[in-house]
Design an enzyme around this catalytic site. Structure first.
Site, PDB file in Angstrom:
ATOM      1  N   PHE A 159       1.184   5.501   0.594  1.00  0.00           N
ATOM      2  CA  PHE A 159       0.674   6.432   1.428  1.00  0.00           C
ATOM      3  C   PHE A 159       1.494   7.623   1.076  1.00  0.00           C
ATOM      4  CE2 PHE A 159      -0.330   2.434   4.061  1.00  0.00           C
ATOM      5  CZ  PHE A 159      -0.936   2.653   5.032  1.00  0.00           C
ATOM      6  N   THR A 180       1.221  -1.045  -0.177  1.00  0.00           N
ATOM      7  CA  THR A 180       0.150   0.010  -0.286  1.00  0.00           C
ATOM      8  C   THR A 180       0.771   0.896  -0.264  1.00  0.00           C
ATOM      9  OG1 THR A 180      -1.680  -1.107   1.364  1.00  0.00           O
ATOM     10  CG2 THR A 180      -1.851   0.961   1.360  1.00  0.00           C
TER      11      THR A 180
END
Length: 298
Positions: free
Chosen positions: A195, A193
């Site tokens: 960010f 992921t």
């Protein structure tokens, strides 16, 4: 703060909020319960910060807008599931600026109070359950949907049933006193992921540091508008790493786009590309220029 957190998570939330309220300049907002992957991203990006858990993305953004946190760390895309819902709306509307990025390798853990052999079901967020479905099927463990990975771990710890486990981070297991029964149980070994760090004021990477620039624009409603708008990036040798379209306010005639490029508007070639972009769009909003955390090919 949300009252829907399990009691063990709520107790940590209350403690963390109190600490952040006392030193808001050190606070970094994130969405989710303590132990969420967003919490992990905060710890990795700002080791000395005070993590501030928030119930939703809007709450984390509002904490920065209101000065209750110096910045927020928000997920923007995942290598399995693509962009995080509504981020393309929330980012430009927030008035905040992207000042950094960070990548978290999502390593799911099978957590429980007893042993793996005792487990009959596990709780977690639907996306996390989908990412470990082959392992769960092979173990004969039933998935149960929960609103948050870390909150699921807190609920399991609080309920005290060794037959019920959770899929969450190693950090969540440590915070709520659960055993790590297996680690790295995700079905895809590239689950990552990305960010972004949001702050009230824009920043610029230091000279010589590889940069990324994120921006939004709306094309004019004319033939080949997008082709013409992006031509300047090609002719100036600018690498565009992301281009996503979306519609707003029920309009089907004029699409808005979220884009990212390698480089800074301070670079002459990038500046020329943005000048050309302006000729074929109704508006352009630069959301941030920041240091590139890693090569996209990695």
């Amino acid at each position: 703060m949300s009252s829907s957190y399990p009691p063990l998570a709520q107790a940590l939330v209350d403690t963390m909020v109190t600490a952040a309220d006392a030193e808001p300049q050190r606070a970094v907002a994130f969405q989710g319960a303590p132990g969420a992957y967003s919490h992990q991203a905060v710890r990795e990006t700002f080791p000395d910060a005070l993590p501030l858990p928030c119930a939703g993305f809007e709450d984390a953004i509002e904490a920065v807008q209101a000065g209750r946190a110096g910045c927020a760390v928000i997920p923007i895309e995942n290598s399995l599931h693509g962009r995080v819902a509504d981020m393309h709306f929330l980012l430009p509307e927030s008035g905040l600026r992207i000042v950094g990025e960070h990548f978290v390798r999502v390593r799911h853990c099978l957590l429980g109070l007893g042993t793996q052999a005792q487990l009959r079901e596990v709780k977690s967020h639907p996306q996390a359950l989908g990412q470990v479905r082959r392992h769960l099927r092979s173990w004969g463990i039933a998935p149960v949907q929960f609103f948050d990975t870390a909150a699921a771990a807190a609920a399991v710890a609080g309920d005290g049933d060794a037959a019920v486990g959770a899929i969450a981070s190693r950090l969540a297991g440590a915070l709520y006193g659960l055993n790590i029964l297996a680690e790295g149980v995700e079905d895809a070994d590239h689950n990552t992921t990305r960010f972004v760090v949001l702050a009230r004021e824009a920043s610029q990477p230091a000279a010589g540091v590889a940069a990324m620039t994120s921006f939004n624009f709306e094309v004019r409603s004319v033939p080949a508008a997008l082709f013409k708008a992006l031509g300047g990036f090609a002719t100036n040798g600018i690498n565009m790493t992301k281009l996503e379209s979306y519609l707003r306010d029920g309009k089907f005639s004029q699409a808005e786009f979220y884009a990212e490029i390698e480089g800074s508007p301070a670079d002459p070639a990038v500046a020329r590309a943005f000048d050309e972009l302006g000729y074929f769009t109704n508006w352009v909003k630069i959301i941030g220029t920041y240091a590139k955390a890693r090569d996209r090919e990695a």
